[in-house]
Every structure is written in C-alpha cells, then in structure tokens.
Design a protein around this motif. Structure first.
Motif, PDB file in Angstrom:
ATOM      1  N   TYR A  77     -27.604  32.886  29.064  1.00 54.85           N
ATOM      2  CA  TYR A  77     -26.714  34.030  29.163  1.00 54.85           C
ATOM      3  C   TYR A  77     -26.507  34.411  30.623  1.00 54.85           C
ATOM      4  CZ  TYR A  77     -26.949  34.794  24.177  1.00 54.85           C
ATOM      5  OH  TYR A  77     -26.831  34.664  22.827  1.00 54.85           O
ATOM      6  N   LEU A  78     -25.319  34.931  30.897  1.00 51.00           N
ATOM      7  CA  LEU A  78     -25.010  35.374  32.247  1.00 51.00           C
ATOM      8  C   LEU A  78     -24.513  36.804  32.206  1.00 51.00           C
ATOM      9  CD1 LEU A  78     -23.074  32.239  33.563  1.00 51.00           C
ATOM     10  CD2 LEU A  78     -25.405  32.935  34.169  1.00 51.00           C
ATOM     11  N   SER A  79     -25.002  37.616  33.110  1.00 48.84           N
ATOM     12  CA  SER A  79     -24.495  38.977  33.228  1.00 48.84           C
ATOM     13  C   SER A  79     -23.202  38.932  34.032  1.00 48.84           C
ATOM     14  CB  SER A  79     -25.517  39.855  33.946  1.00 48.84           C
ATOM     15  OG  SER A  79     -25.621  39.459  35.293  1.00 48.84           O
ATOM     16  N   PRO A  80     -22.391  39.987  33.915  1.00 50.37           N
ATOM     17  CA  PRO A  80     -21.176  40.034  34.734  1.00 50.37           C
ATOM     18  C   PRO A  80     -21.485  39.791  36.204  1.00 50.37           C
ATOM     19  CG  PRO A  80     -21.141  41.786  33.127  1.00 50.37           C
ATOM     20  CD  PRO A  80     -22.476  41.115  32.975  1.00 50.37           C
ATOM     21  N   LYS A  81     -22.588  40.327  36.674  1.00 47.39           N
ATOM     22  CA  LYS A  81     -22.950  40.132  38.068  1.00 47.39           C
ATOM     23  C   LYS A  81     -23.292  38.671  38.360  1.00 47.39           C
ATOM     24  CE  LYS A  81     -25.480  41.903  41.935  1.00 47.39           C
ATOM     25  NZ  LYS A  81     -25.416  40.561  42.502  1.00 47.39           N
ATOM     26  N   ASP A  82     -24.004  38.027  37.451  1.00 46.56           N
ATOM     27  CA  ASP A  82     -24.297  36.602  37.611  1.00 46.56           C
ATOM     28  C   ASP A  82     -23.003  35.826  37.779  1.00 46.56           C
ATOM     29  OD1 ASP A  82     -26.993  37.104  37.223  1.00 46.56           O
ATOM     30  OD2 ASP A  82     -26.894  36.701  35.065  1.00 46.56           O
TER      31      ASP A  82
ATOM     32  N   GLN B  79     -21.580  33.751  41.066  1.00 48.79           N
ATOM     33  CA  GLN B  79     -21.206  32.333  41.045  1.00 48.79           C
ATOM     34  C   GLN B  79     -19.737  32.148  41.420  1.00 48.79           C
ATOM     35  OE1 GLN B  79     -22.581  29.557  38.198  1.00 48.79           O
ATOM     36  NE2 GLN B  79     -24.206  30.898  37.400  1.00 48.79           N
ATOM     37  N   MET B  80     -18.928  33.099  41.035  1.00 44.20           N
ATOM     38  CA  MET B  80     -17.504  33.026  41.359  1.00 44.20           C
ATOM     39  C   MET B  80     -17.291  33.110  42.873  1.00 44.20           C
ATOM     40  SD  MET B  80     -15.434  32.942  38.588  1.00 44.20           S
ATOM     41  CE  MET B  80     -13.929  33.877  38.863  1.00 44.20           C
ATOM     42  N   THR B  81     -18.020  33.990  43.510  1.00 42.82           N
ATOM     43  CA  THR B  81     -17.810  34.211  44.944  1.00 42.82           C
ATOM     44  C   THR B  81     -18.109  32.971  45.782  1.00 42.82           C
ATOM     45  OG1 THR B  81     -20.010  35.211  45.023  1.00 42.82           O
ATOM     46  CG2 THR B  81     -18.129  36.703  44.984  1.00 42.82           C
ATOM     47  N   VAL B  82     -18.880  32.032  45.219  1.00 37.87           N
ATOM     48  CA  VAL B  82     -19.124  30.789  45.934  1.00 37.87           C
ATOM     49  C   VAL B  82     -17.798  30.078  46.186  1.00 37.87           C
ATOM     50  CG1 VAL B  82     -20.226  28.524  45.829  1.00 37.87           C
ATOM     51  CG2 VAL B  82     -21.422  30.538  44.938  1.00 37.87           C
ATOM     52  N   LYS B  83     -16.971  30.011  45.148  1.00 35.62           N
ATOM     53  CA  LYS B  83     -15.676  29.342  45.288  1.00 35.62           C
ATOM     54  C   LYS B  83     -14.580  30.289  45.746  1.00 35.62           C
ATOM     55  CE  LYS B  83     -15.361  25.086  42.675  1.00 35.62           C
ATOM     56  NZ  LYS B  83     -14.615  24.376  41.625  1.00 35.62           N
ATOM     57  N   TYR B  84     -14.675  31.570  45.319  1.00 38.21           N
ATOM     58  CA  TYR B  84     -13.642  32.549  45.645  1.00 38.21           C
ATOM     59  C   TYR B  84     -14.277  33.778  46.263  1.00 38.21           C
ATOM     60  CZ  TYR B  84     -10.782  29.510  42.930  1.00 38.21           C
ATOM     61  OH  TYR B  84     -10.136  28.413  42.481  1.00 38.21           O
ATOM     62  N   PRO B  85     -14.551  33.720  47.558  1.00 37.54           N
ATOM     63  CA  PRO B  85     -15.265  34.814  48.235  1.00 37.54           C
ATOM     64  C   PRO B  85     -14.575  36.162  48.042  1.00 37.54           C
ATOM     65  CG  PRO B  85     -15.008  32.935  49.700  1.00 37.54           C
ATOM     66  CD  PRO B  85     -14.153  32.669  48.496  1.00 37.54           C
ATOM     67  N   SER B  86     -13.291  36.138  47.755  1.00 36.96           N
ATOM     68  CA  SER B  86     -12.582  37.413  47.671  1.00 36.96           C
ATOM     69  C   SER B  86     -12.345  37.865  46.234  1.00 36.96           C
ATOM     70  CB  SER B  86     -11.241  37.305  48.396  1.00 36.96           C
ATOM     71  OG  SER B  86     -10.383  36.446  47.677  1.00 36.96           O
ATOM     72  N   VAL B  87     -12.992  37.194  45.282  1.00 40.28           N
ATOM     73  CA  VAL B  87     -12.799  37.590  43.889  1.00 40.28           C
ATOM     74  C   VAL B  87     -13.318  39.011  43.697  1.00 40.28           C
ATOM     75  CG1 VAL B  87     -15.020  36.898  42.890  1.00 40.28           C
ATOM     76  CG2 VAL B  87     -12.943  36.678  41.531  1.00 40.28           C
ATOM     77  N   SER B  88     -12.714  39.733  42.784  1.00 42.94           N
ATOM     78  CA  SER B  88     -13.147  41.120  42.570  1.00 42.94           C
ATOM     79  C   SER B  88     -13.857  41.261  41.237  1.00 42.94           C
ATOM     80  CB  SER B  88     -11.949  42.061  42.620  1.00 42.94           C
ATOM     81  OG  SER B  88     -11.094  41.807  41.547  1.00 42.94           O
ATOM     82  N   PHE B  89     -14.685  42.269  41.182  1.00 44.23           N
ATOM     83  CA  PHE B  89     -15.494  42.507  39.994  1.00 44.23           C
ATOM     84  C   PHE B  89     -14.642  42.766  38.758  1.00 44.23           C
ATOM     85  CE2 PHE B  89     -19.976  42.977  41.142  1.00 44.23           C
ATOM     86  CZ  PHE B  89     -20.539  42.704  39.911  1.00 44.23           C
ATOM     87  N   ASP B  90     -13.573  43.480  38.942  1.00 47.64           N
ATOM     88  CA  ASP B  90     -12.752  43.812  37.781  1.00 47.64           C
ATOM     89  C   ASP B  90     -12.063  42.584  37.202  1.00 47.64           C
ATOM     90  OD1 ASP B  90     -11.658  45.199  40.446  1.00 47.64           O
ATOM     91  OD2 ASP B  90     -10.165  43.879  39.566  1.00 47.64           O
ATOM     92  N   THR B  91     -11.749  41.624  38.034  1.00 47.80           N
ATOM     93  CA  THR B  91     -11.176  40.379  37.509  1.00 47.80           C
ATOM     94  C   THR B  91     -12.214  39.659  36.654  1.00 47.80           C
ATOM     95  OG1 THR B  91      -9.702  40.116  39.388  1.00 47.80           O
ATOM     96  CG2 THR B  91     -10.206  38.142  38.134  1.00 47.80           C
ATOM     97  N   VAL B  92     -13.440  39.645  37.139  1.00 47.75           N
ATOM     98  CA  VAL B  92     -14.515  39.040  36.353  1.00 47.75           C
ATOM     99  C   VAL B  92     -14.634  39.751  35.009  1.00 47.75           C
ATOM    100  CG1 VAL B  92     -17.004  38.669  36.219  1.00 47.75           C
ATOM    101  CG2 VAL B  92     -15.797  38.255  38.361  1.00 47.75           C
TER     102      VAL B  92
END
Lengths: 146, 146
Positions: free
Chosen positions: A38-43, A47-60
């Motif tokens: 299982y992965l939490s939203p933060k997890d 992991q997303m920020t590795v590929k997309y440093p500018s990804v936002s929490f709300d998109t996740v």
DNA sequence: CTTCCTGCAAATCGTTTGCATCAGT
DNA sequence: ACTGATGCAAACGATTTGCAGGAAG
C-alpha cells in the motif's frame, strides 16, 4: 512484480473511461504496477516528484481518487486511520496479510464468512473486513527501521 | 443497557489512575455506559453540550484519548476512516457485527484465527481485524434515514 | 483548437497544542 | 492551597476546491 494490473491495463482503463493519458498519470500507473504493498498519498507524491519535481499534491489526490473510482486502485484505511492505495485485484474475493513494518501485502483466499458462523442479532449481512497483521520474513531478518 | 462498563466502574478506573472526577468526565462516562454502538468525537460533543453547553471540543478529545489509553474506551477507525469510540469490553477476545446505518454493534466470539488457516509467506502474525457489516433488525424495519 | 488537466493558492475539516483561568482533591 | 482540568484560540496535517494557464486529443 505486481499481482494486479500492469501499466498497459491501467492506461487502457483510463482511455476507455474517457480520461486523458498524461505523463503524470502514466507515471502513477507505473508506480502502482511496480508495487505490491500500500502507498499513502504522500508516498505516491514522493515517488512522483522523482520524475516530475513540480507535481502538486492535489494532482496526486485527484488522480488517486479517479483511479479508485475506476476500480484500478483499491482504497484502504489502515488501523491507524491513514489512507492508503494499492493496485486492485478485482478478479476474486480475498483478504490481506499485511506487514506492519513495510506494509508489504500478500493475499489469501480463506474467508471466514464461508464458515457456518453463528452471528448474533438478525442483521442483514452486507460485507465484512478481515485482515491479518504481522511482520514479513524480510522485516524479521532485517534490523527494524525504528 | 451497556454490555461494557457501567459508570461506577469507569469512574473507579479514572480515580485509580489518579485522574480527577470532573462533571464533564462523569457525563462522558454516562454517555458511553448508555450506548452500545460507536460514537464519533462529534457525537460525544453533541451529547455533552446537552448538559454542558460550554464544553469545548478539545476537552472531549482529550478525555476520549485519556479514556482510550486507560482501556475504558475502545478506539476504532471505521471503513471510511472516521474515528469512533465505544465502551470497551476487556474481558474476552471477540469481534464485532456493526450496523452500517445506526452503528449499533453486537459482539460475537467466533474468531477466524482459531481455525487452521493456511497463510502465505512466513509472516510473524501479530494481530488481526475482523468485522462484519450489515443492517440491524431495527434499521431493516424502520425507513432508511437517507 | 477545444476541453480536460495541471499547479498554485486558499479554503476546509478533524484533531492537537499553548496558555491563563477555574475546579477537584 | 496545590495541581490538574478546562475553554479559548490558534496551530496543525491531511484533503479539497477555484481558477488561470498549459497540454492531450
């Protein structure tokens, strides 16, 4: 690696439901395809920020919810109330054996509801929840992270 | 009414642990003594305000936490992740049959872990969670609240 | 080129904390 | 009287929403 969907399957479901395939969503699919536990939203965010440093929490959050509603992901509130997600297995009814340390999850088919249990009251049974918690072999051997 | 503690028992536990018996705590004990099901912090707060219109949310939270730590209350995260409390039954291991409508809860002694289940992996089993959800007789007869 | 998706910022919800005052022992 | 408990307000973390610009189809 994954017992659930692979990336192609997940993307196919998105397309079929009329959702666009963005790079963020592709990445998210990969994350869950390569992950048994299982992965939490933060997890996921981390992991997303590795590929997309500018990804936002709300998109996740938005995409996690979307994928859950489509049935691609399984949503789950852990013992401590924390929300977690995991690639879903829709093929058959099963329960989970969860490592309390690393949260690696195994499925098993035994279901207590198939036994002839005597339940009190005259409830109309709707569903049930059965999870077993423990420490996986790996975490038993490795020194505790704490 | 309650299968768990009565007010006297709860107050006794508080005293024994060195906590003061305030009117708010007495009232809180009464609320749980008269209640079979689970209550959210807001439920408790609402019932408290009947007797103590000026009670504050943080006092409710503080005392709920305190009573949980003492073992007087049982803490529980529902399917939707919401936190609930209930007078605890420490006398024996059991599981719960919960009404998804009114949340009235019955206990039963059947435990799936007592069966000879075959679990995958080599996990060191720590604990488990088993709940059955349904609609109680009363809610089946009465018109749905929705 | 149109519509949906994203990122930002701000709002919201449930819960916790700091602090001065008040009440239980 | 002494110490712990309360109520207020403000902080806090997790999640959601409104909106303008940007990318997928």
């Amino acid at each position: 690696m994954s017992e659930s969907h692979n990336v192609q399957d997940m993307l196919a479901v998105m397309s079929r439901n009329g959702w666009r395939i963005t790079d963020q969503r592709r990445t998210m699919a990969q994350i869950f395809a390569n992950q048994d536990g299982y992965l939490s939203p933060k997890d996921v965010y981390d992991q997303m920020t590795v590929k997309y440093p500018s990804v936002s929490f709300d998109t996740v959050y938005r995409n996690l919810r979307m994928l859950s509603e489509m049935g691609v992901l399984e949503q789950f509130y852990f013992m401590d109330g924390g929300l977690k997600f995991k690639g879903s297995c829709l093929s058959h009814h099963h329960h989970h054996l969860i490592c309390v340390n690393c949260e690696k999850t195994l499925t098993f088919d035994y279901c207590p509801m198939e036994q002839q249990m005597v339940l009190p009251g005259k409830y109309k049974i709707l569903n049930h929840r059965f999870e077993v918690y423990g420490i996986c072999e790996e975490c038993q051997n490795n020194p505790p992270t704490t």
